[in-house]
Design a protein around this motif. Structure first.
Motif, PDB file in Angstrom:
ATOM      1  N   GLY A  78       0.817  -1.216   0.000  1.00  0.00           N
ATOM      2  CA  GLY A  78       0.000   0.000   0.000  1.00  0.00           C
ATOM      3  C   GLY A  78       0.849   1.265   0.000  1.00  0.00           C
ATOM      4  O   GLY A  78       0.547   2.229  -0.713  1.00  0.00           O
ATOM      5  N   ALA A  79       1.921   1.254   0.794  1.00  0.00           N
ATOM      6  CA  ALA A  79       2.811   2.425   0.842  1.00  0.00           C
ATOM      7  C   ALA A  79       3.454   2.661  -0.513  1.00  0.00           C
ATOM      8  O   ALA A  79       3.470   3.791  -1.025  1.00  0.00           O
ATOM      9  N   GLY A  80       3.997   1.588  -1.096  1.00  0.00           N
ATOM     10  CA  GLY A  80       4.626   1.735  -2.412  1.00  0.00           C
ATOM     11  C   GLY A  80       3.645   2.232  -3.452  1.00  0.00           C
ATOM     12  O   GLY A  80       3.956   3.124  -4.257  1.00  0.00           O
ATOM     13  N   THR A  81       2.451   1.705  -3.426  1.00  0.00           N
ATOM     14  CA  THR A  81       1.430   2.100  -4.396  1.00  0.00           C
ATOM     15  C   THR A  81       0.962   3.528  -4.152  1.00  0.00           C
ATOM     16  O   THR A  81       0.742   4.290  -5.103  1.00  0.00           O
ATOM     17  N   LEU A  82       0.836   3.914  -2.878  1.00  0.00           N
ATOM     18  CA  LEU A  82       0.425   5.286  -2.555  1.00  0.00           C
ATOM     19  C   LEU A  82       1.462   6.284  -3.053  1.00  0.00           C
ATOM     20  O   LEU A  82       1.120   7.295  -3.677  1.00  0.00           O
ATOM     21  N   TYR A  83       2.739   6.000  -2.797  1.00  0.00           N
ATOM     22  CA  TYR A  83       3.790   6.905  -3.266  1.00  0.00           C
ATOM     23  C   TYR A  83       3.863   6.934  -4.791  1.00  0.00           C
ATOM     24  O   TYR A  83       4.097   7.991  -5.375  1.00  0.00           O
ATOM     25  N   LEU A  84       3.631   5.796  -5.438  1.00  0.00           N
ATOM     26  CA  LEU A  84       3.587   5.762  -6.904  1.00  0.00           C
ATOM     27  C   LEU A  84       2.428   6.616  -7.414  1.00  0.00           C
ATOM     28  O   LEU A  84       2.580   7.386  -8.363  1.00  0.00           O
ATOM     29  N   TYR A  93      -7.486   4.765  -7.145  1.00  0.00           N
ATOM     30  CA  TYR A  93      -8.443   3.701  -7.473  1.00  0.00           C
ATOM     31  C   TYR A  93      -7.919   2.822  -8.601  1.00  0.00           C
ATOM     32  O   TYR A  93      -8.152   1.620  -8.620  1.00  0.00           O
ATOM     33  N   ILE A  94      -7.236   3.427  -9.548  1.00  0.00           N
ATOM     34  CA  ILE A  94      -6.704   2.677 -10.682  1.00  0.00           C
ATOM     35  C   ILE A  94      -5.642   1.697 -10.207  1.00  0.00           C
ATOM     36  O   ILE A  94      -5.618   0.527 -10.613  1.00  0.00           O
ATOM     37  N   LEU A  95      -4.791   2.154  -9.309  1.00  0.00           N
ATOM     38  CA  LEU A  95      -3.705   1.304  -8.828  1.00  0.00           C
ATOM     39  C   LEU A  95      -4.154   0.307  -7.766  1.00  0.00           C
ATOM     40  O   LEU A  95      -3.485  -0.704  -7.537  1.00  0.00           O
ATOM     41  N   MET A 124      -6.301  -1.717   0.458  1.00  0.00           N
ATOM     42  CA  MET A 124      -7.475  -0.892   0.151  1.00  0.00           C
ATOM     43  C   MET A 124      -7.674   0.218   1.185  1.00  0.00           C
ATOM     44  O   MET A 124      -8.045   1.340   0.831  1.00  0.00           O
ATOM     45  N   LEU A 125      -7.420  -0.081   2.466  1.00  0.00           N
ATOM     46  CA  LEU A 125      -7.550   0.960   3.489  1.00  0.00           C
ATOM     47  C   LEU A 125      -6.592   2.109   3.212  1.00  0.00           C
ATOM     48  O   LEU A 125      -6.939   3.279   3.359  1.00  0.00           O
ATOM     49  N   ILE A 126      -5.389   1.767   2.810  1.00  0.00           N
ATOM     50  CA  ILE A 126      -4.379   2.791   2.536  1.00  0.00           C
ATOM     51  C   ILE A 126      -4.740   3.598   1.296  1.00  0.00           C
ATOM     52  O   ILE A 126      -4.608   4.826   1.278  1.00  0.00           O
TER      53      ILE A 126
END
Length: 177
Positions: A78-84, A93-95, A124-126
């Motif tokens: 989640g962290a990696g995806t949030l920063y991306l 939502y896409i990621l 999903m929470l992140i």
């Protein structure tokens, strides 16, 4: 005393057994902690406690360990995806769909199938839940810790009940083929 036993027998044969009571107690503990600490996101901790409760303490600890591992994997993904999402200006939502699939894949590859749902939940929470005006790293830590606390409370509550746990099948941390 006879009426209490009769009432208990009726309730336990109609869906109100030890697991239900333990689940209710775990949620009550979560909500009490949230109330006295003025914590506004009690839903997240309580929902994880609900999902973690199992019939026996042994199952609860095995699945609890798996779910803690899934929680931290979900936090990392989640962290990696949030920063991306922030760096590439891509809507989260896409990621989210890709990150959830990746988390489930990782859990399956390391043979922790019982961790995949909680991993996906943390991702999903992140990525979906409101951001709380926190820096991204603090937000990720908050959501990951909420999940871990809910798991730990459910496991502790389950261990507080001493019921015939010898009748259950053995559970393993890693899935067996």
């Amino acid at each position: 005393m006879k009426k209490i036993k009769k009432a208990w027998k009726y309730l336990s044969t109609h869906g109100l057994g030890y697991r239900t009571l333990k689940t209710m107690l775990a949620i009550a503990v979560c909500l009490t902690i949230a109330y006295f600490s003025s914590y506004n996101d009690a839903y997240f901790i309580s929902s994880v406690a609900l999902l973690t409760m199992h019939i026996t303490p042994q199952e609860s600890i095995v699945f609890g360990i798996q779910r803690l591992i899934g929680t931290f994997l979900g936090g990392l993904i989640g962290a990696g995806t949030l920063y991306l999402s922030i760096a590439a200006n891509i809507h989260p939502y896409i990621l989210t769909v890709l990150a959830v699939g990746f988390g489930i894949l990782i859990c399956n590859l390391i043979r922790l199938k019982n961790a995949s749902a909680i991993c996906a939940l943390v991702v999903m929470l992140i990525l979906i839940a409101p951001f709380d005006d926190l820096p991204p790293y603090a937000y990720v830590i908050k959501r990951t810790l909420e999940t871990a606390i809910g798991i730990l409370i459910a496991v502790m509550v389950n261990f507080s009940f001493k019921r015939n746990s010898l009748n259950s099948k053995k559970a393993y941390i890693f899935d067996r083929d």
